[in-house]
Design an enzyme around this catalytic site. Structure first.
Site, PDB file in Angstrom:
ATOM      1  N   ALA A  81      -3.039 -12.579 -14.536  1.00  0.00           N
ATOM      2  CA  ALA A  81      -2.077 -11.982 -15.474  1.00  0.00           C
ATOM      3  C   ALA A  81      -0.657 -12.268 -15.015  1.00  0.00           C
ATOM      4  O   ALA A  81      -0.406 -12.565 -13.839  1.00  0.00           O
ATOM      5  CB  ALA A  81      -2.287 -10.469 -15.564  1.00  0.00           C
ATOM      6  N   ASP A 107      -5.666 -22.955 -15.035  1.00  0.00           N
ATOM      7  CA  ASP A 107      -4.635 -22.419 -15.916  1.00  0.00           C
ATOM      8  C   ASP A 107      -5.319 -21.784 -17.121  1.00  0.00           C
ATOM      9  O   ASP A 107      -5.874 -22.489 -17.969  1.00  0.00           O
ATOM     10  CB  ASP A 107      -3.707 -23.540 -16.356  1.00  0.00           C
ATOM     11  CG  ASP A 107      -2.604 -23.091 -17.300  1.00  0.00           C
ATOM     12  OD1 ASP A 107      -2.531 -21.881 -17.617  1.00  0.00           O
ATOM     13  OD2 ASP A 107      -1.815 -23.960 -17.742  1.00  0.00           O
ATOM     14  N   ILE A 108      -5.287 -20.462 -17.203  1.00  0.00           N
ATOM     15  CA  ILE A 108      -6.017 -19.798 -18.282  1.00  0.00           C
ATOM     16  C   ILE A 108      -5.344 -19.990 -19.643  1.00  0.00           C
ATOM     17  O   ILE A 108      -5.909 -19.614 -20.663  1.00  0.00           O
ATOM     18  CB  ILE A 108      -6.234 -18.292 -18.019  1.00  0.00           C
ATOM     19  CG1 ILE A 108      -4.921 -17.521 -18.028  1.00  0.00           C
ATOM     20  CG2 ILE A 108      -7.008 -18.082 -16.719  1.00  0.00           C
ATOM     21  CD1 ILE A 108      -5.116 -16.010 -18.040  1.00  0.00           C
ATOM     22  N   THR A 132      -3.499  -2.550 -19.514  1.00  0.00           N
ATOM     23  CA  THR A 132      -2.475  -1.729 -18.876  1.00  0.00           C
ATOM     24  C   THR A 132      -2.128  -0.463 -19.653  1.00  0.00           C
ATOM     25  O   THR A 132      -2.323  -0.398 -20.873  1.00  0.00           O
ATOM     26  CB  THR A 132      -1.185  -2.562 -18.711  1.00  0.00           C
ATOM     27  OG1 THR A 132      -0.114  -1.763 -18.186  1.00  0.00           O
ATOM     28  CG2 THR A 132      -0.723  -3.112 -20.049  1.00  0.00           C
ATOM     29  N   TYR A 154       5.908  -6.948 -21.899  1.00  0.00           N
ATOM     30  CA  TYR A 154       4.682  -6.955 -21.110  1.00  0.00           C
ATOM     31  C   TYR A 154       3.566  -6.213 -21.847  1.00  0.00           C
ATOM     32  O   TYR A 154       2.452  -6.720 -21.987  1.00  0.00           O
ATOM     33  CB  TYR A 154       4.945  -6.297 -19.750  1.00  0.00           C
ATOM     34  CG  TYR A 154       3.701  -6.094 -18.923  1.00  0.00           C
ATOM     35  CD1 TYR A 154       2.987  -7.178 -18.425  1.00  0.00           C
ATOM     36  CD2 TYR A 154       3.239  -4.812 -18.631  1.00  0.00           C
ATOM     37  CE1 TYR A 154       1.839  -6.995 -17.651  1.00  0.00           C
ATOM     38  CE2 TYR A 154       2.107  -4.625 -17.866  1.00  0.00           C
ATOM     39  CZ  TYR A 154       1.411  -5.717 -17.378  1.00  0.00           C
ATOM     40  OH  TYR A 154       0.272  -5.524 -16.630  1.00  0.00           O
ATOM     41  N   LEU A 207      -5.532  -7.702  -7.048  1.00  0.00           N
ATOM     42  CA  LEU A 207      -6.808  -7.199  -7.534  1.00  0.00           C
ATOM     43  C   LEU A 207      -7.920  -8.208  -7.283  1.00  0.00           C
ATOM     44  O   LEU A 207      -9.054  -7.834  -6.948  1.00  0.00           O
ATOM     45  CB  LEU A 207      -6.713  -6.873  -9.026  1.00  0.00           C
ATOM     46  CG  LEU A 207      -7.984  -6.363  -9.702  1.00  0.00           C
ATOM     47  CD1 LEU A 207      -8.552  -5.146  -8.980  1.00  0.00           C
ATOM     48  CD2 LEU A 207      -7.709  -6.045 -11.167  1.00  0.00           C
TER      49      LEU A 207
END
Length: 271
Positions: free
Chosen positions: A64, A40-41, A105, A128, A21
């Protein structure tokens, strides 16, 4: 074939820019500042420093942990990347005065209904989905100026996706078994990226954005290979439970084109 619409709304920062994406978003926002794995989030200080230094007008998070079965084995990592990380970004966006766009999602729902609108209550059935729902909750807790985009069944270039995987299998197998009892909406990353640009100017909230039209995985596969055969989910066991129905109904914006048209563009190499 459709052409890509490019936009340059103010200063945009794309996180997760190297993913499937993320690459599509680069095509729509060609002047954006890009950050991939080097940021690094899950590192709160690093996230805050990046956004405070750049002072973007818009932050788009395409980072993600999307391995649905892998999330069952690595719940902590999934929660950190998909849950806590978006909360850190949201807090930094709030303090920087930036709009925050984040992708969630269809798997936040349990599949007990044939379709879901934006206001339906989530009830994820796998790790998830739980981690992505946590991300939504953290964002909403931290700020007001957000766009949470729930989407589903992504396909596009520069990453693993169902279309490429099944096409490859079809060249090596006489028959490819594909489950016929899970239903959702395929979504082309290029279309999702272009719609993201439109949503920046919309009001804060949660949006369901997919290509139009729903199908089973088997029906999806039939659209691009000739040797697909149906099977049940029970015949194709996976570590993570999948919702039977995860059809996202868009009640807030104009719909995207049908997934069959988008698939045709993808198969013709339109990026």
């Amino acid at each position: 074939m459709a052409s890509i619409k490019t936009v340059n709304p103010e200063k945009v920062l794309i996180l997760g820019a190297n993913g499937m994406l993320g690459h599509a978003l680069q095509g729509v926002f060609p002047e954006a500042v890009l950050r991939g794995h080097e940021l690094d989030i899950t590192d709160e200080e690093a996230v805050y420093a990046c956004i405070a230094d750049l002072v973007p007008d818009v932050v788009i998070n395409a980072a993600a942990y999307t391995d649905v079965d892998g999330c069952e084995d690595h719940v902590g990592i999934a929660s950190a990347v998909n849950g806590e990380g978006p909360g850190y970004i949201a807090r930094a966006c709030r303090d920087a005065g930036a709009v925050f766009v984040h992708y969630s999602t269809d798997y936040i729902f349990d599949g007990s209904r044939e379709e879901y609108v934006e206001s339906d209550l989530p009830n994820p059935v796998n790790a998830y989905g739980r981690s992505k729902l946590l991300g939504e909750q953290r964002i909403i807790r931290e700020m007001k100026n957000y766009r949470i985009i729930r989407t589903s069944w992504l396909f596009g270039r520069y990453g693993r996706n169902f279309v490429d995987t099944i096409r490859d299998l079809s060249t090596r197998m006489d028959q490819v078994k594909v489950v016929h009892d899970q239903f959702g909406k395929p979504t082309y990353t290029v279309d999702l990226a272009e719609k993201t640009a439109d949503l920046i100017s919309c009001e804060s909230g949660i949006y369901h954005i997919t290509n139009d039209g729903s199908c089973s995985w088997y029906e999806f596969a039939q659209a691009f290979i000739g040797n697909a055969v149906p099977c049940s989910s029970a015949e194709f066991p996976r570590k993570a439970v999948r919702p039977r129905f995860s059809v996202l109904s868009n009640t807030k914006t104009t719909p995207l084109r049908h997934w069959r048209e988008a698939l045709s563009d993808y198969l013709q190499g339109d990026t």
